[in-house]
Every structure is written in structure tokens, then in C-alpha cells.
Design a protein around this motif. Sequence first.
Motif, PDB file in Angstrom:
ATOM      1  N   MET A 217       1.176  -1.428  -0.318  1.00 57.88           N
ATOM      2  CA  MET A 217       0.225   0.239  -0.011  1.00 57.88           C
ATOM      3  C   MET A 217       0.998   1.780  -0.121  1.00 57.88           C
ATOM      4  SD  MET A 217      -3.104   0.830   2.627  1.00 57.88           S
ATOM      5  CE  MET A 217      -1.983   1.215   3.756  1.00 57.88           C
ATOM      6  N   VAL A 218       2.166   1.414   0.585  1.00 54.48           N
ATOM      7  CA  VAL A 218       3.096   2.270   0.813  1.00 54.48           C
ATOM      8  C   VAL A 218       3.458   3.033  -0.342  1.00 54.48           C
ATOM      9  CG1 VAL A 218       5.302   3.353   1.778  1.00 54.48           C
ATOM     10  CG2 VAL A 218       3.428   2.528   3.509  1.00 54.48           C
ATOM     11  N   ALA A 219       4.037   1.631  -0.742  1.00 57.35           N
ATOM     12  CA  ALA A 219       5.029   1.161  -2.817  1.00 57.35           C
ATOM     13  C   ALA A 219       3.383   2.281  -3.683  1.00 57.35           C
ATOM     14  CB  ALA A 219       5.417  -0.213  -2.472  1.00 57.35           C
ATOM     15  N   GLU A 220       2.469   2.414  -3.642  1.00 56.54           N
ATOM     16  CA  GLU A 220       1.173   2.161  -4.733  1.00 56.54           C
ATOM     17  C   GLU A 220       0.925   3.777  -3.871  1.00 56.54           C
ATOM     18  OE1 GLU A 220      -1.595  -0.495  -3.737  1.00 56.54           O
ATOM     19  OE2 GLU A 220      -0.517  -2.205  -5.373  1.00 56.54           O
ATOM     20  N   LYS A 221       1.139   4.277  -2.969  1.00 55.70           N
ATOM     21  CA  LYS A 221       0.818   5.945  -2.778  1.00 55.70           C
ATOM     22  C   LYS A 221       2.003   6.594  -1.867  1.00 55.70           C
ATOM     23  CE  LYS A 221      -3.555   3.766  -0.946  1.00 55.70           C
ATOM     24  NZ  LYS A 221      -4.384   4.353  -2.736  1.00 55.70           N
ATOM     25  N   VAL A 222       2.895   6.563  -3.609  1.00 55.41           N
ATOM     26  CA  VAL A 222       4.051   7.791  -2.470  1.00 55.41           C
ATOM     27  C   VAL A 222       3.561   8.631  -3.403  1.00 55.41           C
ATOM     28  CG1 VAL A 222       5.816   5.500  -3.055  1.00 55.41           C
ATOM     29  CG2 VAL A 222       4.956   6.768  -5.014  1.00 55.41           C
ATOM     30  N   HIS A 223       3.028   8.959  -4.058  1.00 52.61           N
ATOM     31  CA  HIS A 223       3.214  10.741  -3.675  1.00 52.61           C
ATOM     32  C   HIS A 223       1.655  10.956  -2.686  1.00 52.61           C
ATOM     33  CE1 HIS A 223      -0.457   8.170  -5.333  1.00 52.61           C
ATOM     34  NE2 HIS A 223      -1.216   9.045  -5.648  1.00 52.61           N
ATOM     35  N   LEU A 224       1.259  10.269  -2.110  1.00 53.48           N
ATOM     36  CA  LEU A 224       0.457  11.142  -1.216  1.00 53.48           C
ATOM     37  C   LEU A 224       0.944  12.054   0.176  1.00 53.48           C
ATOM     38  CD1 LEU A 224      -2.344   8.368  -0.621  1.00 53.48           C
ATOM     39  CD2 LEU A 224      -2.341  10.632  -2.074  1.00 53.48           C
ATOM     40  N   GLY A 225       0.533  12.657   0.426  1.00 53.90           N
ATOM     41  CA  GLY A 225       1.105  13.065   1.598  1.00 53.90           C
ATOM     42  C   GLY A 225       0.204  13.164   3.206  1.00 53.90           C
ATOM     43  N   GLY A 226       1.251  12.686   3.952  1.00 57.17           N
ATOM     44  CA  GLY A 226       0.543  12.088   4.930  1.00 57.17           C
ATOM     45  C   GLY A 226       0.058  10.418   5.727  1.00 57.17           C
ATOM     46  N   LEU A 227       1.175  10.553   4.995  1.00 51.33           N
ATOM     47  CA  LEU A 227       1.967   8.526   4.278  1.00 51.33           C
ATOM     48  C   LEU A 227       1.219   7.570   5.479  1.00 51.33           C
ATOM     49  CD1 LEU A 227       0.596   6.823   2.055  1.00 51.33           C
ATOM     50  CD2 LEU A 227       3.791   6.432   1.658  1.00 51.33           C
ATOM     51  N   THR A 228       1.888   8.820   6.976  1.00 50.83           N
ATOM     52  CA  THR A 228       2.415   7.685   8.306  1.00 50.83           C
ATOM     53  C   THR A 228       0.603   7.614   8.833  1.00 50.83           C
ATOM     54  OG1 THR A 228       4.750   7.995   8.439  1.00 50.83           O
ATOM     55  CG2 THR A 228       2.642   7.457  10.698  1.00 50.83           C
ATOM     56  N   GLU A 229       0.198   8.899   8.615  1.00 56.36           N
ATOM     57  CA  GLU A 229      -1.250   8.788   9.270  1.00 56.36           C
ATOM     58  C   GLU A 229      -2.007   8.399   8.182  1.00 56.36           C
ATOM     59  OE1 GLU A 229       0.394  11.282   8.639  1.00 56.36           O
ATOM     60  OE2 GLU A 229       1.210  12.033  10.763  1.00 56.36           O
ATOM     61  N   LYS A 230      -2.162   7.596   7.386  1.00 55.99           N
ATOM     62  CA  LYS A 230      -2.848   6.923   6.092  1.00 55.99           C
ATOM     63  C   LYS A 230      -2.270   5.247   6.678  1.00 55.99           C
ATOM     64  CE  LYS A 230      -3.629   9.661   2.419  1.00 55.99           C
ATOM     65  NZ  LYS A 230      -3.714  10.932   3.122  1.00 55.99           N
ATOM     66  N   VAL A 231      -1.073   4.668   6.817  1.00 57.19           N
ATOM     67  CA  VAL A 231      -1.285   3.864   7.067  1.00 57.19           C
ATOM     68  C   VAL A 231      -1.477   3.080   9.120  1.00 57.19           C
ATOM     69  CG1 VAL A 231       1.171   2.077   7.592  1.00 57.19           C
ATOM     70  CG2 VAL A 231       0.960   3.464   6.198  1.00 57.19           C
ATOM     71  N   GLU A 232      -1.719   4.642   9.087  1.00 60.74           N
ATOM     72  CA  GLU A 232      -2.357   3.794  11.018  1.00 60.74           C
ATOM     73  C   GLU A 232      -3.611   3.653  11.054  1.00 60.74           C
ATOM     74  OE1 GLU A 232      -0.555   7.493  12.936  1.00 60.74           O
ATOM     75  OE2 GLU A 232       1.067   6.304  13.675  1.00 60.74           O
ATOM     76  N   SER A 233      -4.356   4.533  10.112  1.00 64.86           N
ATOM     77  CA  SER A 233      -5.325   4.524   9.433  1.00 64.86           C
ATOM     78  C   SER A 233      -6.492   3.168   9.627  1.00 64.86           C
ATOM     79  CB  SER A 233      -5.853   5.090   9.180  1.00 64.86           C
ATOM     80  OG  SER A 233      -6.639   6.536   9.405  1.00 64.86           O
ATOM     81  N   TRP A 234      -5.325   2.424   8.178  1.00 62.55           N
ATOM     82  CA  TRP A 234      -4.984   1.353   7.964  1.00 62.55           C
ATOM     83  C   TRP A 234      -5.355   0.031   8.995  1.00 62.55           C
ATOM     84  CZ3 TRP A 234      -2.205  -2.624   7.268  1.00 62.55           C
ATOM     85  CH2 TRP A 234      -2.651  -3.631   5.979  1.00 62.55           C
ATOM     86  N   PHE A 235      -4.609   0.329   9.114  1.00 60.26           N
ATOM     87  CA  PHE A 235      -4.124  -0.620  10.532  1.00 60.26           C
ATOM     88  C   PHE A 235      -5.745  -0.607  11.640  1.00 60.26           C
ATOM     89  CE2 PHE A 235       0.095  -0.795   8.935  1.00 60.26           C
ATOM     90  CZ  PHE A 235       0.573  -2.614   9.244  1.00 60.26           C
ATOM     91  N   ALA A 236      -6.169   0.105  11.395  1.00 64.51           N
ATOM     92  CA  ALA A 236      -6.816   1.059  12.902  1.00 64.51           C
ATOM     93  C   ALA A 236      -8.211   0.048  12.343  1.00 64.51           C
ATOM     94  CB  ALA A 236      -7.415   2.054  12.979  1.00 64.51           C
ATOM     95  N   GLY A 237      -8.481  -0.012  11.138  1.00 64.57           N
ATOM     96  CA  GLY A 237      -9.554  -0.165  10.624  1.00 64.57           C
ATOM     97  C   GLY A 237      -9.089  -1.902   9.993  1.00 64.57           C
ATOM     98  N   GLU A 238      -7.864  -2.422   9.512  1.00 64.11           N
ATOM     99  CA  GLU A 238      -7.638  -3.502   9.589  1.00 64.11           C
ATOM    100  C   GLU A 238      -7.782  -5.099  10.612  1.00 64.11           C
ATOM    101  OE1 GLU A 238      -6.958  -5.052   6.701  1.00 64.11           O
ATOM    102  OE2 GLU A 238      -5.473  -6.721   7.088  1.00 64.11           O
ATOM    103  N   ASN A 239      -8.028  -4.143  11.618  1.00 59.81           N
ATOM    104  CA  ASN A 239      -8.030  -4.882  12.961  1.00 59.81           C
ATOM    105  C   ASN A 239      -9.166  -4.982  14.000  1.00 59.81           C
ATOM    106  OD1 ASN A 239      -4.972  -5.425  13.056  1.00 59.81           O
ATOM    107  ND2 ASN A 239      -4.532  -3.540  13.734  1.00 59.81           N
ATOM    108  N   LYS A 240      -9.992  -4.214  12.816  1.00 62.16           N
ATOM    109  CA  LYS A 240     -11.537  -4.615  13.411  1.00 62.16           C
ATOM    110  C   LYS A 240     -12.152  -5.662  12.652  1.00 62.16           C
ATOM    111  CE  LYS A 240     -11.647   1.048  14.010  1.00 62.16           C
ATOM    112  NZ  LYS A 240     -13.085   1.671  13.368  1.00 62.16           N
TER     113      LYS A 240
END
Length: 240
Positions: A217-240
Motif C-alpha cells: 500500500m505504501v509503495a502504491e501511494k508514494v505520491h500522497l502526503g500524510g502517508l504515516t497517518e493513512k497507514v495507521e488508519s489502515w491498520f486500525a480498520g484492518e484489525n476491526k
Amino acid sequence: MKNEINEAHEAVESEYSSETTKRKIVVPGEIIASGEDYLPGEGTRRDGLNIISTKFGLAEEAGRVIRLIPIFGAFVPRRGNVVIGRVTDINHAGWMIDIDSAASAFLPIDESPRFINRNEMDQYLAIGDVIAAKIWGIGGRGIDLTIKGKGLGKLEDGFIFRIIPSRVPRVIGREGSMVNLIKEKTGCNITVGQNGWIWVKGPSTDAEIQGRKAIEMVAEKVHLGGLTEKVESWFAGENK
């Protein structure tokens, strides 16, 4: 605790981790910034007062320097790079290693961390084995590797996969922040090779799959800002 892999990653990542103010996708010939206050960096050139992109990629403003992080591109070996490779052949002097580069890579027997009997080299590293190594020399005959150092050597169990090499800095993150976040969330051991090969070993298959998905996911979204926050949100959703 730092090891050879972390130090080598940080050395490369330092090229991209200064005080960054903005990033944007640009095409060759596009004006990225204007004014004498800006300096052209890698992948850019000056044309009058303008800083021009010379290739397609992610333009980054780091202080006064404007540089380009290529989104696509082959691996360009550099001294000090940590790479992941596979043993393809053995001779009396060492092992031939495929690191997905145009130049051949060689691991001399003397660059192993302990004494190895030349008659038993295949017991230490056999054809097909995967290793993490560091580039210590680049010459006309090819690339020389070493596995002396913490975190280097044979990679057992887990699995490896590949991303576009030019996207490795974003996967590593500033001072290792991104890959460390993924390690923390998944409990996996992760080694990121500058040649785009990545090894993941976790406490379970599900954890390894989750680690791989996060990296991709990170490799596909290299052009986006705030990527760390997006990854943290992804994990939060993934683990629900």
C-alpha cells in the motif's frame, strides 16, 4: 538498537528526509519552482530562474533544494546499499548472488562472518538460499558483497516479494519510521533491500500477509502526503 541494515537504510534515506515542505507529481520539462532561492537537486535542472524536472517522478522541496524521487526506475547499486539476493552459483572463492541488477554480484568467502571450509561452502549457503547483504565495492567486474554485520546473512523462513526499487525510501520512511511502524503493528521482522526485494517473517502467516499488504500500500501511494497517518488508519480498520 542500530545494526548494519538500519544504518545503511538511514544513509540512503537521509537523501530524502530533510525538512520537507511539499511533494507533487511532475513530468519532464515541468517547472517545479521559481526563484534564485531554490537550488536544483537530483532529477532537476535550472533554466533561468526556474527549476525544471528532467524526469517523471515525485518532486520534493527540502529546504532550498528541489529534487526528484523517481516513481519508476531500475535499481542503481551504490556502495553501502543493503540488498536482498538469491544464491545462484558457488565457486572456490565464494557465491554468485542474483540481486536483480544488470551487474553480477559476488559474495567472497572472506566476507562471511566466520571461517568456512571451502569444501563445505554449500552447507553454509546453498544454491537457492536468500541472503541480506551489503554492497562494499562496485567495479568493472561487478558488485562485491559482504554479510559481516548485524542483520546480514541468510534469511530463513518467511517470504520475499518485490516492489519498484525507487519506492524503497518511502517504504523505509524518515529514519526508518514507516517500516518500524509496520513492524510494530504486525510483529514481523522485515528487511527492506534497496534493490526492491523485501523479506517478511512474522509470528503467523496472517501477520506476514498483513505486513506485505501494508508495504505494498505504501509503495502504491508514494505520491500522497500524510502517508504515516493513512497507514495507521489502515491498520486500525484492518484489525476491526
